[in-house]
Design a protein around this motif. Structure first.
Motif, mmCIF file in Angstrom:
data_model
loop_
_atom_site.group_PDB
_atom_site.id
_atom_site.type_symbol
_atom_site.label_atom_id
_atom_site.label_comp_id
_atom_site.label_asym_id
_atom_site.label_seq_id
_atom_site.Cartn_x
_atom_site.Cartn_y
_atom_site.Cartn_z
ATOM 1 N N ILE A 114 -5.008 71.261 136.562
ATOM 2 C CA ILE A 114 -5.822 70.180 137.146
ATOM 3 C C ILE A 114 -5.611 70.122 138.661
ATOM 4 N N ARG A 115 -4.360 70.138 139.077
ATOM 5 C CA ARG A 115 -4.080 70.045 140.513
ATOM 6 C C ARG A 115 -4.599 71.276 141.244
ATOM 7 N N ILE A 170 2.221 69.867 129.217
ATOM 8 C CA ILE A 170 1.904 68.891 130.273
ATOM 9 C C ILE A 170 1.990 69.544 131.648
ATOM 10 N N ARG A 171 3.054 70.308 131.864
ATOM 11 C CA ARG A 171 3.209 70.950 133.180
ATOM 12 C C ARG A 171 2.095 71.968 133.434
ATOM 13 N N SER A 204 4.896 66.529 137.828
ATOM 14 C CA SER A 204 5.117 67.931 138.167
ATOM 15 C C SER A 204 4.256 68.354 139.343
ATOM 16 N N ILE A 205 4.814 69.307 140.099
ATOM 17 C CA ILE A 205 4.068 70.049 141.140
ATOM 18 C C ILE A 205 3.590 69.161 142.284
ATOM 19 N N ILE A 206 4.217 68.025 142.457
ATOM 20 C CA ILE A 206 3.909 67.221 143.643
ATOM 21 C C ILE A 206 4.778 67.755 144.785
ATOM 22 N N PRO A 207 4.156 68.085 145.920
ATOM 23 C CA PRO A 207 4.963 68.598 147.024
ATOM 24 C C PRO A 207 5.936 67.540 147.532
ATOM 25 N N LYS A 237 -5.452 64.621 129.036
ATOM 26 C CA LYS A 237 -5.669 64.726 127.593
ATOM 27 C C LYS A 237 -6.699 65.824 127.277
ATOM 28 N N ASN A 238 -7.767 65.859 128.088
ATOM 29 C CA ASN A 238 -8.816 66.856 127.839
ATOM 30 C C ASN A 238 -8.279 68.281 127.937
#
Ligand code: EPU
Length: 344
Positions: free
Chosen positions: A228-229, A221-222, A112-115, A197-198
């Motif tokens: 994180i990103r 997950i998304r 997800s969210i990769i340009p 996971k954290n």
């Protein structure tokens, strides 16, 4: 079809390099691409032909004397009742991820969210949080830019490697038209990547080792990846960049052991062939590059693997900083960092 001569590529690369292409063409259909190939064959278009996607992994180092092509072929289509999806090369990758999450289709939520767009995502075998696009590619439909021949590549024929494939060699002859993804309606959460996971553990009010995988949703997950990103990677809309500038290096065991003598905590991932995969970010960080500025280029503070354009960087500023980082990592650790970003 949209043909432009003497066209600025500033809006077509996420580093924001203001270089000019002799010719730039966007096409929407297969027949249009075939027409372009015929024109190029008859010498009616400047050569070479360079196919780009969203330009999120390219550093244009100078004006481009040739023709730049970009696919606008769209579509996210179910091939049959199973979760086989045929997606157009010009489709935004994140739109495909969003579609899958809304339809309950699993397999690419970790990406997800990769340009970037589907064509580029396939060509460079994008990867994040323990998943690579090659894990779900059934086949790729592509046209030869010299002959117009259509070929369906099986996964094997794509020769996927770490951020590589037959489609991202310099001036690859193949234009990707569609990719067929073999996905699944069965929940298959993959949260083995520690940081992922954290964050999910935090959402579930559990310790990481106590997360019950059965209750992990695609939205978890998304959401976690967005968090994180967002914390590490600069948004190209605000700060020009192309994500990771270097690849994580694979080294012989003795190279790692020499590093581990001084830094027992150096991140390392043993490989089946006996080599070790190291963290480029860690090596760069240890050489003190975080936040370092060189003319218009900067080593990003929150993720030193990323080089950003602080506003008016020239390509040479970015290349010089990259070179200095490479030299210092080599001198300190004996490790050669190779750019992930493609220089054109
Ligand atoms: N680290 C540091 N200092 C820092 C930041 C990170 O030492 O300031 C070390 C830490 O040890 C950390 C490790 O670097 O555990 C790894 O960092 P991260 O999880 O961000 O992953 P990465 O190896 O740096 C790769 C991909 C990314 C992908 C992430 C997540 C490459 C070249 N990069 O980065 O892909 O999003 O993993 O899976 O493989 C991209 O290709 O453009 C890209 C962003």
């Amino acid at each position: 079809m949209d043909i432009r001569n003497h066209y600025s590529l500033k809006g077509n690369n996420t580093f924001g390099m203001d270089v000019v292409a002799d010719c730039y063409i966007e096409y929407d259909t297969r027949p249009e691409l075939l027409q372009i190939i015929r024109m190029a064959g008859h010498g009616q278009l400047p050569k070479p032909l360079l196919h780009i996607g969203a330009g999120s992994n390219i550093l244009f180092t100078q004006d481009f004397h040739g023709t730049v092509l970009r696919s606008k072929i769209k579509g996210i289509d179910r091939v049959d009742k199973a979760a086989l999806l045929k997606v157009g090369a010009g489709e935004k990758w994140e739109d495909v991820c969003d579609f899958c999450a809304r339809e309950g289709i699993w397999g690419i939520e970790n990406l997800s969210i990769i340009p970037g767009e589907v064509g580029g995502a396939v060509a460079q075998n994008i990867g994040a949080y323990g998943v690579e696009i090659k894990d779900v590619i059934q086949s790729v439909e592509a046209y030869s830019l010299t002959t117009g021949e259509k070929k369906i590549f099986t996964n094997n024929e794509c020769k996927f490697g770490y951020r590589t494939s037959v489609f991202n060699t310099q001036y690859s002859d193949w234009a990707i038209i569609t990719a067929t993804l073999d996905l699944s309606y069965n929940p298959k959460p993959n949260i083995e990547y520690g940081e992922l996971k954290n964050v999910i553990a935090k959402y579930h009010h559990r310790k990481p080792e106590q997360v019950d995988i059965r209750y992990v949703t695609q939205m978890d997950i998304r959401e976690a990846i967005l968090e994180i990103r967002g914390a590490k990677l600069p948004d190209p809309k605000n700060l020009g960049n192309a994500g990771s500038f270097f690849k994580n290096p694979y080294v012989e065991k003795n190279v790692y052991e020499a590093i581990a003598k001084d830094f027992p905590d150096a991140p390392h991932y043993p490989q089946p062939d006996g080599r070790e995969k190291l963290s480029a970010a860690w090596l760069i960080d240890k050489c003190g590059w975080k936040g370092a500025v060189h003319k218009g280029a900067k080593c990003y503070d929150k993720q030193p693997l990323v080089i950003v354009n602080t506003g008016n960087a020239k390509a040479t500023d970015i290349m010089e900083l990259a070179r200095e980082i490479q030299v210092s990592v080599y001198n300190r650790f004996g490790v050669n960092l190779k750019p992930e970003v493609k220089y054109v």
